[in-house]
Each structure stands twice: as structure tokens, then as C-alpha cells.
Design an enzyme around this catalytic site. Structure first.
Site, PDB file in Angstrom:
ATOM      1  N   GLU A  85       0.815  -1.232   0.000  1.00 18.54           N
ATOM      2  CA  GLU A  85       0.000   0.000   0.000  1.00 18.54           C
ATOM      3  C   GLU A  85       0.843   1.275   0.000  1.00 18.54           C
ATOM      4  O   GLU A  85       0.601   2.191   0.786  1.00 18.54           O
ATOM      5  CB  GLU A  85      -0.964  -0.015   1.202  1.00 18.54           C
ATOM      6  CG  GLU A  85      -1.883  -1.223   1.178  1.00 18.54           C
ATOM      7  CD  GLU A  85      -2.732  -1.372   2.436  1.00 18.54           C
ATOM      8  OE1 GLU A  85      -2.716  -0.482   3.305  1.00 18.54           O
ATOM      9  OE2 GLU A  85      -3.420  -2.405   2.560  1.00 18.54           O
ATOM     10  N   GLU A 103      -6.221 -10.670  -0.861  1.00 18.18           N
ATOM     11  CA  GLU A 103      -7.030 -10.352   0.335  1.00 18.18           C
ATOM     12  C   GLU A 103      -8.514 -10.231  -0.028  1.00 18.18           C
ATOM     13  O   GLU A 103      -9.214  -9.332   0.461  1.00 18.18           O
ATOM     14  CB  GLU A 103      -6.550  -9.038   0.968  1.00 18.18           C
ATOM     15  CG  GLU A 103      -5.073  -8.999   1.304  1.00 18.18           C
ATOM     16  CD  GLU A 103      -4.632  -7.744   2.059  1.00 18.18           C
ATOM     17  OE1 GLU A 103      -5.499  -6.991   2.524  1.00 18.18           O
ATOM     18  OE2 GLU A 103      -3.410  -7.533   2.161  1.00 18.18           O
ATOM     19  N   ASP A 148     -12.319 -10.003  -0.298  1.00 19.37           N
ATOM     20  CA  ASP A 148     -13.589 -10.072   0.425  1.00 19.37           C
ATOM     21  C   ASP A 148     -14.539  -9.078  -0.225  1.00 19.37           C
ATOM     22  O   ASP A 148     -14.115  -8.161  -0.926  1.00 19.37           O
ATOM     23  CB  ASP A 148     -13.463  -9.870   1.943  1.00 19.37           C
ATOM     24  CG  ASP A 148     -12.760  -8.599   2.370  1.00 19.37           C
ATOM     25  OD1 ASP A 148     -12.638  -7.672   1.547  1.00 19.37           O
ATOM     26  OD2 ASP A 148     -12.339  -8.537   3.535  1.00 19.37           O
ATOM     27  N   HIS A 159     -10.351  -6.125  -2.060  1.00 21.94           N
ATOM     28  CA  HIS A 159     -11.384  -5.737  -1.088  1.00 21.94           C
ATOM     29  C   HIS A 159     -12.481  -4.988  -1.846  1.00 21.94           C
ATOM     30  O   HIS A 159     -12.306  -3.832  -2.222  1.00 21.94           O
ATOM     31  CB  HIS A 159     -10.798  -4.828  -0.010  1.00 21.94           C
ATOM     32  CG  HIS A 159      -9.816  -5.511   0.883  1.00 21.94           C
ATOM     33  ND1 HIS A 159     -10.182  -6.512   1.750  1.00 21.94           N
ATOM     34  CD2 HIS A 159      -8.467  -5.354   1.029  1.00 21.94           C
ATOM     35  CE1 HIS A 159      -9.109  -6.934   2.419  1.00 21.94           C
ATOM     36  NE2 HIS A 159      -8.057  -6.263   1.983  1.00 21.94           N
ATOM     37  N   ASN A 213       2.137  -5.292  -3.006  1.00 24.42           N
ATOM     38  CA  ASN A 213       0.734  -5.617  -2.717  1.00 24.42           C
ATOM     39  C   ASN A 213      -0.062  -4.335  -2.474  1.00 24.42           C
ATOM     40  O   ASN A 213       0.401  -3.433  -1.768  1.00 24.42           O
ATOM     41  CB  ASN A 213       0.715  -6.480  -1.429  1.00 24.42           C
ATOM     42  CG  ASN A 213      -0.625  -7.112  -1.142  1.00 24.42           C
ATOM     43  OD1 ASN A 213      -1.228  -7.713  -2.029  1.00 24.42           O
ATOM     44  ND2 ASN A 213      -1.101  -6.999   0.090  1.00 24.42           N
TER      45      ASN A 213
HETATM   46  O1  G3I Z   1      -4.044  -6.722  19.284  1.00 22.09           O
HETATM   47  C1  G3I Z   1      -4.876  -5.681  19.788  1.00 22.09           C
HETATM   48  C2  G3I Z   1      -5.436  -6.071  21.102  1.00 22.09           C
HETATM   49  O2  G3I Z   1      -4.385  -6.204  22.015  1.00 22.09           O
HETATM   50  C3  G3I Z   1      -6.436  -5.018  21.562  1.00 22.09           C
HETATM   51  O3  G3I Z   1      -7.051  -5.408  22.738  1.00 22.09           O
HETATM   52  C4  G3I Z   1      -7.508  -4.799  20.505  1.00 22.09           C
HETATM   53  C5  G3I Z   1      -8.482  -3.688  20.870  1.00 22.09           C
HETATM   54  O4  G3I Z   1      -9.085  -3.130  19.732  1.00 22.09           O
HETATM   55  O5  G3I Z   1      -6.870  -4.432  19.309  1.00 22.09           O
HETATM   56  C6  G3I Z   1      -5.991  -5.440  18.820  1.00 22.09           C
HETATM   57  O6  G3I Z   1      -5.431  -5.008  17.643  1.00 22.09           O
HETATM   58  C7  G3I Z   1      -6.250  -5.015  16.482  1.00 22.09           C
HETATM   59  C8  G3I Z   1      -5.589  -5.889  15.436  1.00 22.09           C
HETATM   60  O7  G3I Z   1      -6.313  -5.826  14.253  1.00 22.09           O
HETATM   61  C9  G3I Z   1      -5.462  -7.343  15.881  1.00 22.09           C
HETATM   62  O8  G3I Z   1      -6.705  -7.868  16.113  1.00 22.09           O
HETATM   63  C10 G3I Z   1      -6.388  -3.607  15.963  1.00 22.09           C
HETATM   64  O9  G3I Z   1      -7.158  -2.834  16.886  1.00 22.09           O
HETATM   65  C11 G3I Z   1      -7.059  -3.602  14.615  1.00 22.09           C
HETATM   66  O10 G3I Z   1      -7.016  -2.288  14.076  1.00 22.09           O
HETATM   67  C12 G3I Z   1      -6.329  -4.549  13.689  1.00 22.09           C
HETATM   68  O11 G3I Z   1      -7.011  -4.538  12.458  1.00 22.09           O
HETATM   69  C13 G3I Z   1      -6.330  -5.152  11.374  1.00 22.09           C
HETATM   70  C14 G3I Z   1      -6.055  -4.127  10.283  1.00 22.09           C
HETATM   71  O12 G3I Z   1      -5.428  -4.765   9.181  1.00 22.09           O
HETATM   72  C15 G3I Z   1      -5.153  -3.004  10.760  1.00 22.09           C
HETATM   73  O13 G3I Z   1      -4.957  -2.077   9.768  1.00 22.09           O
HETATM   74  C16 G3I Z   1      -7.227  -6.250  10.813  1.00 22.09           C
HETATM   75  O14 G3I Z   1      -7.386  -7.269  11.780  1.00 22.09           O
HETATM   76  C17 G3I Z   1      -6.613  -6.831   9.528  1.00 22.09           C
HETATM   77  O15 G3I Z   1      -7.553  -7.667   8.913  1.00 22.09           O
HETATM   78  C18 G3I Z   1      -6.276  -5.694   8.573  1.00 22.09           C
HETATM   79  O16 G3I Z   1      -5.657  -6.261   7.435  1.00 22.09           O
HETATM   80  C19 G3I Z   1      -5.305  -5.356   6.384  1.00 22.09           C
HETATM   81  C20 G3I Z   1      -4.072  -5.937   5.700  1.00 22.09           C
HETATM   82  O17 G3I Z   1      -3.056  -6.177   6.655  1.00 22.09           O
HETATM   83  C21 G3I Z   1      -3.573  -5.008   4.585  1.00 22.09           C
HETATM   84  N1  G3I Z   1      -4.640  -4.697   3.645  1.00 22.09           N
HETATM   85  C22 G3I Z   1      -5.905  -4.234   4.238  1.00 22.09           C
HETATM   86  C23 G3I Z   1      -6.393  -5.212   5.307  1.00 22.09           C
HETATM   87  C24 G3I Z   1      -7.740  -4.788   5.862  1.00 22.09           C
HETATM   88  O18 G3I Z   1      -7.644  -3.543   6.525  1.00 22.09           O
END
Ligand code: G3I
Length: 358
Positions: A163, A269, A271, A240, A204
Site C-alpha cells: 500500500e 485479500e 472479500d 477488497h 501488494n
Molecule cells: O491486538 C490488539 C489487542 O491487544 C487489543 O485489545 C484490541 C483492541 O481493539 O486491538 C488489537 O489489535 C487489532 C488488530 O487488528 C489485531 O486484532 C487492531 O485494533 C485492529 O485495528 C487490527 O485490524 C487489522 C487491520 O489490518 C489493521 O490495519 C485487521 O485485523 C486486519 O484484517 C487488517 O488487514 C489489512 C491488511 O493487513 C492489509 N490490507 C488491508 C487489510 C484490511 O484492513
């Protein structure tokens, strides 16, 4: 490679809601799909993958079973990101990522490593550290080298840079661009290659599945990197989509120009989200979105994998990011296969792709 479409999609989509109402669905338990996607995809010389939530993999038996049975490649959804691997400077925590890599090995799956250089999910010691260019470059070099070496020989494809572009095709204002300038991209690929010469190295991004300023910019980037001898092997199209917008067209033509550069491609990715609650019309449109993404990949000679960003609505990043939207995955929250799942099955079963890298 252009291949004839052997199934009349309109007919099959019309039947999809019926197909979902299987006996296993009626019994309330998770459905036992007839022929798993990974088997069907193998016939098409394609790896089919999912992003994996490692907590769910540990705690949820149905999730674990379907991850192993349906997919032939896995991507860590979060646990290979920098903030997870090195939450405190110099202290690595490989445990969760190693668990997934071991799971993949036991299930005959390949692994897409995600992600080495991104502007998101960076540890606070790095972003708040106010590092000057020399120290930031050294930190990036060390991160890439340590991470790629740790998993050496066990990662099929690495998302090296993720990105890096804005929608208008300009480079994204990130800590990397601001401090290091655009050369960080080529450096990242060179360092990753030095650490594991056999891993396939990918750029990517999202909203690059169709032609437009952003995908043109990615095209120009990888073409110039290749011309300069930088070891970039492939381009990942995240996929996406949202049914709130017209479903994209022309994706296979876009993938083809990258293919002509000699690059591997992959849907990384996929969905297709929707306003919730889901209804049969929305589910049918969603199925068509998935089908189009897979079709573009199957039409592209070196499109080597098709990965969905999670497979069940039970665990999805979408509702947190897009309030009011969700239901973006192939299985619902109770692991019942949705029309989108059946659409991928039909699409894979109706193709006879004779070659792809793998
Ligand atoms: O790990 C913490 C946890 O300790 C805490 O309690 C909790 C509270 O909200 O947050 C947890 O972290 C979260 C993390 O996912 C793990 O679950 C973050 O808040 C959350 O923002 C994070 O989101 C991820 C996101 O990337 C971040 O930008 C999504 O799961 C993940 O699916 C998403 O994946 C991205 C790809 O890497 C790149 N392309 C886009 C895609 C979708 O956004």
C-alpha cells in the site's frame, strides 16, 4: 491465458441460494462442503488461501478444521506485522507466527508472509522514536533481514511492500517516504532477497484490480524496478470489494499487463462487503464479486494464488472499519457456506487451466 467459460454463470447464480440450504445447514452444525476449494483449485493449478486469525485457530475447532481442509495457502492476518513481531525494540516474539507456519506445514499449505514494509501496525517505539534517516533505514534493514531469515525456506511469497500509493497514483505520505525517500521500496526488495533468495517477493495493494491512476502507478513502479534489476517477482491485488459500488470490470486485462512483464500475480485479500443485514439479492451480488476476482486470476497465466481475507463472518475486520457493513466472507458466522462459496466452487470446477506457477 484466455480460457472459455464453461459454466453459464447466470444460471448457476440463480440456483445458489438453494445450494446453501443443504441438510447440514438445516441441522444447525457447520456444513461439510462436498469438494473443498483446495482440491478444486489444485485441478486448476492454483493455490487457494485464507488470511488466518491465529487466536481463532487456537481456540475454535470449526475454524481450525476449515482452515486446514479448504485452503492450500495461508496468510497471517496480523501476527507477522512489525508491531506483533517486535513490540519492544530488539525483543522479537515469533511464537504466534511460528504456530501458523507449523500448522501450514502439517496441512500441506504454503505461506504468504504479510507484511514487511507498511505504514500501519508499526510498533510505537519506531513511530514515536523520531529516528533520523540513517537510523530508520538501519532499523528497516534489520527488521527485514531478521524477519525473512527467521522464516527462511518456509515462506512462499512475501508481501515486501504494501500500500505505498494513494488513489491518484502519487506515493503515500508515510514514515518511509517522508524520512527515506522513494528509494526505500527498492531497498526493501533487495534486502528481502538477500535474506531468502528463494522466496517470491511481491508488491501488494488495494483498488489496483482495475486500470486507473493507482494501478498505472504500480505498473510503472514494478516495470522500472525490474528494468533496474531489483528482485521483484510479483504483484498482489488485494481484492477488497463492496457491493455498494458497481462491481469492477476489466480486471483480467489489467492483470494481463503485469503478466506480460514476466511477473507472477495473485489475489491476496479478497472479500466483498455489503450493508448489513445480508439478504438474498446482496448475497448473489457478493457471489458475483468473488467470482469476478477468481475469474480474473484464472485467466492470467501466472496468477499463482487466490487468497480470501478470512473465510467466516464470525471473525472479520470489516464491521470495525466500515460501520453498517459486514457479511463479507464465504461462510456466515455459523460456518454455513454462502452463495459466494458455491460460486467459487462452480468457477473452479468449470475451469481447466493447464498451467500456472505454483
Ligand atoms: O491486538 C490488539 C489487542 O491487544 C487489543 O485489545 C484490541 C483492541 O481493539 O486491538 C488489537 O489489535 C487489532 C488488530 O487488528 C489485531 O486484532 C487492531 O485494533 C485492529 O485495528 C487490527 O485490524 C487489522 C487491520 O489490518 C489493521 O490495519 C485487521 O485485523 C486486519 O484484517 C487488517 O488487514 C489489512 C491488511 O493487513 C492489509 N490490507 C488491508 C487489510 C484490511 O484492513
Amino acid at each position: 491465458m484466455n480460457l472459455p467459460r464453461l459454466l453459464a454463470t447466470a444460471c448457476c447464480l440463480a440456483l445458489l441460494p438453494l445450494a446453501v440450504a443443504s441438510p447440514s445447514h438445516a441441522s444447525g452444525g457447520p456444513a461439510a462442503p462436498d469438494r473443498p476449494l483446495r482440491q478444486l483449485a489444485a485441478d486448476d493449478h492454483l493455490r487457494i488461501g485464507t488470511a488466518v486469525d491465529v487466536s481463532a485457530l487456537t481456540d475454535d475447532t470449526d475454524y481450525r478444521r476449515l482452515t486446514g481442509s479448504e485452503f492450500s495457502t495461508v496468510t497471517p492476518e496480523n501476527v507477522m506485522k512489525w508491531e506483533s513481531l517486535e513490540p519492544r525494540q530488539g525483543e522479537y516474539d515469533w511464537a504466534a507466527a511460528d504456530r501458523l507456519v507449523d500448522f501450514a506445514h502439517r496441512h500441506g499449505q504454503k505461506v504468504r508472509g504479510h507484511v514487511l514494509v507498511w505504514h500501519n501496525q508499526l510498533p510505537s517505539w519506531l513511530t514515536a522514536g523520531d529516528l533520523d534517516a540513517g537510523r530508520l533505514r538501519a532499523a528497516l534493514h534489520r527488521h527485514i533481514t531478521d524477519t525473512v531469515r527467521h522464516f527462511k525456506g518456509r515462506i512462499w511469497q512475501w508481501d515486501v511492500v504494501n500500500e505505498a500509493f494513494n488513489e491518484d497514483g502519487t506515493l503515500r505520505d508515510s514514515i518511509w517516504l517522508r524520512t527515506l525517500g522513494p528509494g526505500y521500496i527498492a531497498d526493501a526488495f533487495r534486502w528481502a532477497h538477500e535474506a531468502d533468495p528463494h522466496a517470491l517477493l511481491f508488491y501488494n495493494d488495494y483498488n489496483t484490480e482495475w486500470t486507473g491512476p493507482k494501478s498505472d502507478a504500480v505498473y510503472d513502479l514494478v516495470r522500472s524496478l525490474r528494468a533496474a534489476g531489483v528482485p521483484v517477482d510479483g504483484v498482489g491485488f488485494q481484492g477488497h470489494l463492496s457491493i455498494r459500488y458497481d462491481l469492477p470490470t476489466g480486471m483480467a486485462d489489467n492483470f494481463a499487463r503485469f503478466d506480460r512483464l514476466g511477473l507472477a500475480t495473485a489475489v491476496t485479500e479478497a472479500d466483498v462487503r455489503m450493508p448489513v443485514p445480508a439478504d438474498s439479492g446482496r448475497l448473489a451480488t457478493q457471489a458475483e464479486g468473488y467470482r469476478r476476482l477468481l475469474d480474473a486470476c484464472l485467466r492470467t497465466r501466472r496468477c499463482i494464488s487466490f487468497t480470501v481475507w478470512g473465510f467466516t463472518d464470525r471473525y472479520s475486520w470489516v464491521p470495525d472499519t466500515f460501520p453498517g457493513e459486514g457479511a463479507a466472507n464465504l461462510f456466515d458466522e455459523d460456518y454455513r457456506p454462502k452463495p459466494a462459496y458455491r460460486a467459487l466452487q462452480s468457477e473452479l470446477a468449470g475451469r481447466a487451466r493447464s498451467e500456472a506457477a505454483g
